[in-house]
Design a protein around this motif. Sequence first.
Motif, PDB file in Angstrom:
ATOM      1  N   CYS A 136       0.823  -1.225   0.000  1.00 38.49           N
ATOM      2  CA  CYS A 136       0.000   0.000   0.000  1.00 38.49           C
ATOM      3  C   CYS A 136       0.847   1.261   0.000  1.00 38.49           C
ATOM      4  N   TRP A 137       0.717   2.078  -1.059  1.00 36.34           N
ATOM      5  CA  TRP A 137       1.485   3.327  -1.172  1.00 36.34           C
ATOM      6  C   TRP A 137       1.074   4.332  -0.098  1.00 36.34           C
ATOM      7  N   ALA A 138      -0.187   4.267   0.352  1.00 38.23           N
ATOM      8  CA  ALA A 138      -0.714   5.256   1.293  1.00 38.23           C
ATOM      9  C   ALA A 138      -0.444   4.900   2.744  1.00 38.23           C
ATOM     10  N   ASN A 139       0.095   3.694   2.978  1.00 39.52           N
ATOM     11  CA  ASN A 139       0.260   3.226   4.353  1.00 39.52           C
ATOM     12  C   ASN A 139      -1.065   3.373   5.108  1.00 39.52           C
ATOM     13  N   ALA A 140      -2.150   3.012   4.421  1.00 38.56           N
ATOM     14  CA  ALA A 140      -3.495   3.227   4.958  1.00 38.56           C
ATOM     15  C   ALA A 140      -3.752   2.337   6.164  1.00 38.56           C
ATOM     16  N   GLY A 141      -4.586   2.820   7.030  1.00 32.53           N
ATOM     17  CA  GLY A 141      -4.944   2.128   8.265  1.00 32.53           C
ATOM     18  C   GLY A 141      -5.720   3.075   9.143  1.00 32.53           C
ATOM     19  N   THR A 142      -5.010   3.822   9.970  1.00 35.72           N
ATOM     20  CA  THR A 142      -5.672   4.824  10.815  1.00 35.72           C
ATOM     21  C   THR A 142      -5.797   6.137  10.045  1.00 35.72           C
ATOM     22  N   PRO A 143      -6.896   6.870  10.226  1.00 36.65           N
ATOM     23  CA  PRO A 143      -7.029   8.164   9.545  1.00 36.65           C
ATOM     24  C   PRO A 143      -6.046   9.178  10.115  1.00 36.65           C
ATOM     25  N   ARG A 144      -5.671  10.161   9.301  1.00 38.03           N
ATOM     26  CA  ARG A 144      -4.858  11.261   9.831  1.00 38.03           C
ATOM     27  C   ARG A 144      -5.692  12.053  10.843  1.00 38.03           C
ATOM     28  N   PRO A 145      -5.066  12.625  11.858  1.00 31.51           N
ATOM     29  CA  PRO A 145      -5.829  13.359  12.875  1.00 31.51           C
ATOM     30  C   PRO A 145      -6.401  14.673  12.362  1.00 31.51           C
ATOM     31  N   ASP A 146      -5.884  15.172  11.229  1.00 22.01           N
ATOM     32  CA  ASP A 146      -6.297  16.496  10.752  1.00 22.01           C
ATOM     33  C   ASP A 146      -6.794  16.428   9.313  1.00 22.01           C
ATOM     34  N   GLU A 147      -7.660  15.482   9.014  1.00 16.42           N
ATOM     35  CA  GLU A 147      -8.139  15.320   7.642  1.00 16.42           C
ATOM     36  C   GLU A 147      -9.101  16.444   7.256  1.00 16.42           C
ATOM     37  N   LEU A 148      -9.166  16.720   5.956  1.00 12.11           N
ATOM     38  CA  LEU A 148      -9.951  17.838   5.446  1.00 12.11           C
ATOM     39  C   LEU A 148     -11.422  17.729   5.853  1.00 12.11           C
TER      40      LEU A 148
END
Length: 450
Positions: A136-148
């Motif tokens: 996974c290029w995004a290292n997806a898993g937990t959301p960023r704490p400051d998402e748009l």
Amino acid sequence: MAHSLPEDAYKKELSARAEAPYIIRREYNGCTVYRRCSHDYIPFDLDALSIFTACCDLDSEKDVQDFVAKTMGERVSPVSLRQFTLQCQDIGLITQDCKLAGHILDNNYVIGSNRSAPNRINLQLTRHCGFQCKHCWANAGTPRPDELSLSEIDSLFKQMSDMGCYYLNLEGGDYFEHKDFWKIISKAKKTYGFCVNLSTNAVSVKKNVAENLAELQVDSFCISLDAGTEKTSDIIYEDSSVYRKSGRGIRHLLETCNKSKIYFHSVINRNNSDIPSIIKRAEEFGVKELVFDMAMPVGRAIMNPVTMNREEMLKCIGVIKDSIRNHLIKIELIPYFPPRPKRRAFEGFGCECGNTSCFIASDGSVYPSALLSGMPDFKPIGNIRSQSLFKIWNEGFKRWRSYNPNEQCKNCRHYKICRGGCRTRSLIMNGSMRNADPCCSENSKGPMIK
């Protein structure tokens, strides 16, 4: 780039753009016309822009002819003007009474060699995901704490409309879990008239989800098909239910969203290099298009030995090219390898990333491509929270677009069309934007991938 209209007038302007069959944005060398019915962008020169403007401002075909004769002289003869008008009438850009069937944006533009706006925005809504794919290029898993937030995304959409960028590709993580997902899709389609493509593995697409997507008239779906067999799927996702759930979601989309374009996208790595099995599964679903790409050592793949070296990649590319000739399903390689099917719509060295498209991460950071957001040492070009998209695109990307070609690419027979291949891939795997694309079969003397 801020608009100067009163709020009520601006809302009417946005509505007019959302419904117009054509959107014309100014460029340094003319204009780019977005054709809504086919979701493509058509380049025109400065004379064409003047003719389009005359069709808007003047009362009759005779007035347009007189204007062209007076301002363009021998450059555009009456015969040439008539041929141009007929061609535009054939596609519905100019009406039979010589009126423009489109909307010309009052957009700012930069004198230079870059497009005044991206043709495509790739927007990551969230990094949240229930899987831990090793490539996974995004290292997806937990959301960023400051998402748009929804309001910040709405502001981005307004800027895209102002600039004449009408193709929106939504990525994740799993954005179906985003609390504002349906509001975002509705705004993109109904308020702004964007062409919306969803990139998904289809695991979260239940029947009611597919019905809602069909009602919103989502234009296309890019479905991740990284496993041709259940065994391979279990290795990639480390979850024995994914193969079944993704298959169910794909069938829901095919049955319910039958007016949308649906195609598969497969990222090849050492865990799923059985290309024939992926092609076979795609054919079993009856989808007509399959796009192959190569996994890069970014994001989670930095720590996992799943990406292939150059020889392994070239071997897979050879298998894919043979498959293109031997299967009825349309099979493509992205980024394209020489020879490309058509010339690139920008000047200079490099690929579409940063020249006709860009990626915006879920925290607002802007990159030439999504892959570079997974490269720890690469700093974003800007952030839409602190700068306008117009400023980032026209000023922030200047350095990215400033590199000259290496001698090998410059002297290659394919250079005028290829422009050196993928700059992102060269930077990630060979350490420099100027090096040859490591996956190019013409690159026999290029740096080897470790």
